[in-house]
Design an enzyme around this catalytic site. Structure first.
Site, short mmCIF file in Angstrom:
data_model
loop_
_atom_site.label_atom_id
_atom_site.label_comp_id
_atom_site.label_asym_id
_atom_site.label_seq_id
_atom_site.Cartn_x
_atom_site.Cartn_y
_atom_site.Cartn_z
N GLU A 203 -7.21 -10.98 -2.16
CA GLU A 203 -6.84 -9.74 -2.84
C GLU A 203 -8.03 -8.83 -3.00
OE1 GLU A 203 -4.76 -7.88 -3.24
OE2 GLU A 203 -2.79 -8.51 -3.66
N ASP A 230 -9.47 -7.98 2.42
CA ASP A 230 -8.54 -7.39 2.82
C ASP A 230 -7.95 -7.91 4.11
OD1 ASP A 230 -6.63 -5.43 3.93
OD2 ASP A 230 -8.00 -3.91 4.13
N LYS A 244 4.21 -13.46 0.90
CA LYS A 244 5.39 -13.27 0.07
C LYS A 244 5.75 -11.77 -0.07
CE LYS A 244 7.95 -14.52 -4.13
NZ LYS A 244 7.64 -13.50 -4.91
N HIS A 248 7.28 -6.89 4.62
CA HIS A 248 8.55 -5.70 4.52
C HIS A 248 7.80 -4.29 4.26
CE1 HIS A 248 9.75 -6.58 0.16
NE2 HIS A 248 8.52 -6.01 0.13
#
Length: 340
Positions: A203, A230, A244, A248
């Site tokens: 992260e 990244d 997760k 999208h």
């Protein structure tokens, strides 16, 4: 007046659908004013509710009268109001209540849905078009909005992550790498349920500042490692990659780049597990399709069908393995790195 002259059932049904925003606004305002939290086990006076919410008593009485028509509160004698099952569900301390999720969107969410026609017409991300920046840059400037958003996500994750961890198949000794996993709550659930695996969270430095404290403490700390980085640029080595509800938010090219980074870093036979809703027929179809347009508005992304995921995996050089698990409305969609 308009409803009185409508004779056609289809016209009436569509009109009622168009006014759905009114009901949403009513529920949201009740939560924003803190009314469900202000009513206790005994009937509460209008004056007490006005004091707790900072609202004018006269307009609050009108609003409460409307809420009762939705089954939110019941009015009893003498300007006193008591709970109904619906109003109790809106309390902040309701075990499975939506209050924190309702607060998640903030004013920006209402603005974006008002721009839906623009995004459908142009294909543009409404957030970028309206604010001139992406949502994460916006949160960097608006701490209050960022905190409400993160708190809402944490409530959702608290429900979803144990289900995902239970549905995930892992073997002893494997290293599970979560990409763009925020505070690491999902990885925590995986490590707690599978005591013979290790975990790596990738992260940004900013996100790692909100790391779940349990990952820094015994007994999990000995099996956990955080890597600032990244995933658009590179991924570390691992046996199972978890992504997760992140793809999208991205267009296809970005998704392929991230999946390719996993394939390049992983040994033969490693697995990439994408946890997302699927666009498909069934009871959750409307929710998934609403989320599809929400992703367009917020980040320029989209929800996908199983076939669309298969194409992303294949473009990234991964062998598509299909859907291998379910966690509520979410599916565990897997690919594997080639053996040779």
């Amino acid at each position: 007046m308009a409803m009185a002259v409508m004779r056609d059932e289809a016209a009436t049904a569509v009109f009622e659908l168009s006014t759905g925003v009114h009901g949403s606004a009513v529920v949201r305002a009740a939560v924003q004013l803190g009314l469900p939290d202000a009513v206790g086990d005994e009937p509460t006076t209008l004056a007490a509710l006005a004091s707790a919410s900072g609202a004018r008593p006269d307009t609050l009485r009108r609003f409460l009268s409307l809420l009762t028509t939705f089954g939110i509160f019941t009015e009893v004698a003498g300007d006193r109001y008591e709970h109904t099952p619906a109003s109790r569900a809106l309390r902040s301390d309701a075990p499975d209540g939506p209050a924190h999720i309702i607060r998640l969107g903030g004013d920006w969410n209402w603005i974006l849905w008002g721009l839906l026609a623009h995004s459908v017409r142009t294909g543009e991300c409404a957030f970028q078009a309206h604010y001139g920046m992406d949502i994460f840059s916006f949160f960097a400037q608006d701490q209050k909005a960022a905190e409400a958003f993160q708190h809402g996500l944490a409530i959702v994750a608290r429900r979803e992550d144990p289900l995902v961890a239970d549905a995930l198949s892992v073997k002893g000794g494997e290293c599970v790498v979560e990409l763009a996993g925020g505070s690491g709550s999902l990885l925590r659930a995986v490590l707690e349920r599978h005591p013979y695996v290790t975990g790596v969270l990738v992260e940004t430095e900013q996100a790692l500042a909100t790391l779940d404290p349990a990952l820094r403490e015994a007994p999990l700390v000995s099996r956990f490692r955080a890597i600032p980085g990244d995933c658009h640029v590179r991924a570390p080595g691992g046996d199972v990659y978890l992504i997760k509800q992140t793809l999208h938010m991205w267009d296809d090219e970005t998704c392929v780049r991230v999946l390719t980074n996993c394939r390049r870093a992983a040994p033969p036979g490693a697995r990439v597990v994408v946890v997302e809703q699927l666009l498909s027929d069934g009871p959750a179809e409307r929710r998934a399709r609403l989320m599809d347009l929400h992703m367009l508005l917020v980040a320029g992304g989209k929800e996908r069908t199983e076939q669309e995921f298969a194409e992303l995996f294949q473009r990234a050089g991964l062998v598509f393995a299909g859907v291998r698990g379910q966690a509520g409305d979410l599916r565990l969609i897997e690919g594997e790195t080639p053996e040779s």
